[in-house]
Every structure is written in structure tokens, then in C-alpha cells.
Design an enzyme around this catalytic site. Structure first.
Site, short mmCIF file in Angstrom:
data_model
loop_
_atom_site.label_atom_id
_atom_site.label_comp_id
_atom_site.label_asym_id
_atom_site.label_seq_id
_atom_site.Cartn_x
_atom_site.Cartn_y
_atom_site.Cartn_z
N CYS A 117 88.54 116.93 35.76
CA CYS A 117 87.77 116.24 34.87
C CYS A 117 87.15 116.27 34.04
O CYS A 117 86.03 117.38 34.73
CB CYS A 117 87.52 114.56 35.61
N LEU A 118 86.39 116.65 32.93
CA LEU A 118 85.56 117.39 31.81
C LEU A 118 84.62 116.28 32.22
O LEU A 118 83.41 117.45 32.34
CB LEU A 118 86.09 116.55 30.10
N GLN A 138 82.46 108.91 27.94
CA GLN A 138 82.67 110.46 28.81
C GLN A 138 80.90 110.81 27.78
O GLN A 138 80.38 112.15 27.71
CB GLN A 138 83.60 111.08 28.85
N HIS A 187 93.52 107.48 34.39
CA HIS A 187 92.69 108.20 34.65
C HIS A 187 91.29 107.96 33.55
O HIS A 187 90.23 108.01 33.55
CB HIS A 187 92.62 109.88 34.67
N GLU A 188 92.37 107.51 32.27
CA GLU A 188 90.47 107.48 31.03
C GLU A 188 90.46 105.87 31.29
O GLU A 188 89.11 105.72 31.04
CB GLU A 188 91.66 107.53 29.82
N GLY A 212 92.61 114.77 27.37
CA GLY A 212 92.07 112.80 27.28
C GLY A 212 91.03 113.19 27.55
O GLY A 212 90.26 113.96 27.40
N HIS A 238 87.66 105.51 34.15
CA HIS A 238 86.01 106.05 33.09
C HIS A 238 85.89 105.15 31.97
O HIS A 238 84.48 104.30 32.32
CB HIS A 238 86.87 107.29 32.06
O1 LIG Z 1 89.08 112.27 31.13
C1 LIG Z 1 89.16 113.63 31.03
O2 LIG Z 1 88.39 114.11 31.62
C2 LIG Z 1 90.13 114.63 30.48
C3 LIG Z 1 91.15 114.86 31.86
C4 LIG Z 1 92.26 114.19 31.53
C5 LIG Z 1 93.32 113.93 32.93
C6 LIG Z 1 92.62 113.81 33.93
C7 LIG Z 1 93.36 113.87 35.21
C8 LIG Z 1 95.31 113.89 34.91
C9 LIG Z 1 95.54 114.50 33.46
C10 LIG Z 1 94.52 114.52 32.34
C11 LIG Z 1 91.47 116.24 32.22
O3 LIG Z 1 90.16 117.20 31.88
S1 LIG Z 1 92.37 117.08 30.50
C12 LIG Z 1 92.16 118.98 31.43
C13 LIG Z 1 93.81 118.62 32.19
C14 LIG Z 1 94.55 119.62 31.59
C15 LIG Z 1 96.19 119.35 32.09
C16 LIG Z 1 95.82 118.39 33.16
C17 LIG Z 1 94.96 118.28 33.85
C18 LIG Z 1 93.62 118.07 33.52
ZN LIG Z 2 88.11 112.12 33.67
#
Ligand SMILES: O=C(O)C[C@@H](Cc1ccccc1)[C@H](O)SCc1ccccc1
Ligand SMILES: [Zn+2]
Length: 171
Positions: free
Chosen positions: A90-91, A49, A132-133, A44, A136
């Protein structure tokens, strides 16, 4: 590929504005965000971001990373009180993972990449990711839900991670 802001950058705390029209510029940003998300191995990415403060989220929960989804001006409503923990990352907070409790089932109302309104009931990873998004877009990071000790450890870890990455790029 767009640069992703890293915690504790204050720009990550900006409240995103609604998108007025899904025009060519927005469509280009969507394409750039999807490319950036895949490059960063994320599932996501919120416009906040990449320092664009509009209500736009891209996501791809598929196995082969070949079905990207777009949520414009999303509205997320919890449908149940029940919450479940999930190990989030989180990225924008690289190398930090910790458990966050969120409602297990939500309703999503948004516009798609063509500007058409749609509604969806989400559970599982989609429910976690969209919440989560959405955070943000409201200037909230998952580390905000953690103890202040864990938050200071997160700041240290991100600082070290970014320093090491700078070194790698130099070498
Ligand atoms: O928004 C972001 O930074 C991308 C996030 C999205 C996410 C956060 C928590 C749980 C699910 C998705 C992640 O960094 S994407 C990396 C990732 C991949 C698989 C599972 C969890 C996180
Ligand atoms: Zn994030």
C-alpha cells in the site's frame, strides 16, 4: 504530484462521500491522482490517500502504464464465497507487504471519468486492487486484516521508512 498520507495518519480512516457531479474540479483531481499514482509506482490510488474524502479511485494495471482507469462512486459486490490470498502492499503503508485473503470474483458498478455508469465483472489483480481501493474509501487499510503483532511491526517499519526518506531529502 499530490502528497500521499502515511499510516497511521487518522485522516486515512475518513469515510469518503459520494461524488455529486463529475465537474472540472473532479477531472483535475483525477489527472493529479493519476500523475501521483505513476510517480509513486502504484497500480491504484484512492482519493482518501491524498486527503480528498470523495468516492474516487484511479488504477492502471497495464504493462506500460498507459491505460489509466477511473471508478467514481464504485460499488463492489463479491460474486463467489471463494477467497484467495494475495501479497498486498500500500502506498500509504510503505515498505510493508503481507498476505490478505479476498473474494476471487466481484462485480463492480461505478461511473467512469466522464460520469457514465458502467458495470464490470473482475477477477485476478483487478479484483484484488478494486477491493483494496474500496477499503480505502471506507477508512480500512490492508494492515487491519493482520495480527496486532504485525500491525505494530508495520507502524515501526513505516516510521523508520519515513525518517530515512526525510534524511534522503535533506542530503
Ligand atoms: O492503494 C494503494 O496503496 C496502491 C496499492 C494498490 C494495490 C494493493 C494491493 C494489491 C494490488 C494493488 C499498491 O501499493 S500499488 C503497488 C503494487 C504494485 C503491484 C502489485 C501490488 C502492489
Ligand atoms: Zn493502499
Amino acid at each position: 504530484i499530490l502528497p500521499i498520507l502515511s499510516y497511521p495518519d487518522p485522516r486515512l480512516r475518513t469515510i469518503a462521500e459520494p461524488v455529486k457531479t463529475v465537474d472540472a474540479d473532479i477531472k483535475q483531481l483525477i489527472a493529479d491522482m493519476i500523475e501521483t499514482m505513476y510517480d509513486a509506482k502504484g497500480i491504484g490510488l484512492a482519493a482518501t490517500q491524498v486527503d480528498r474524502h470523495i468516492q474516487l479511485i484511479v488504477m492502471d494495471l497495464s504493462e506500460n502504464n498507459d491505460s489509466p482507469r477511473v471508478f467514481i462512486n464504485p460499488k463492489v459486490t463479491p460474486l463467489v464465497e471463494d477467497k484467495k490470498p494475495y501479497e498486498e502492499g500500500c502506498l500509504s503503508v510503505p515498505d510493508v507487504y503481507d498476505s490478505v485473503d479476498r473474494p476471487v470474483k466481484v462485480k463492480i458498478e461505478a461511473l467512469d471519468g466522464e460520469g457514465n455508469a458502467f458495470e464490470e465483472i473482475a477477477e485476478g489483480l483487478l479484483a484484488v486492487c478494486i477491493q483494496h481501493e474500496m477499503d480505502h474509501l471506507n477508512g480500512v487499510l490492508f494492515v487491519d486484516y493482520l495480527s496486532s503483532l504485525k500491525q505494530s511491526r508495520a507502524r515501526d517499519k513505516v516510521r523508520k521508512y519515513l525518517k530515512a526518506r526525510e534524511k534522503r531529502v535533506e542530503s
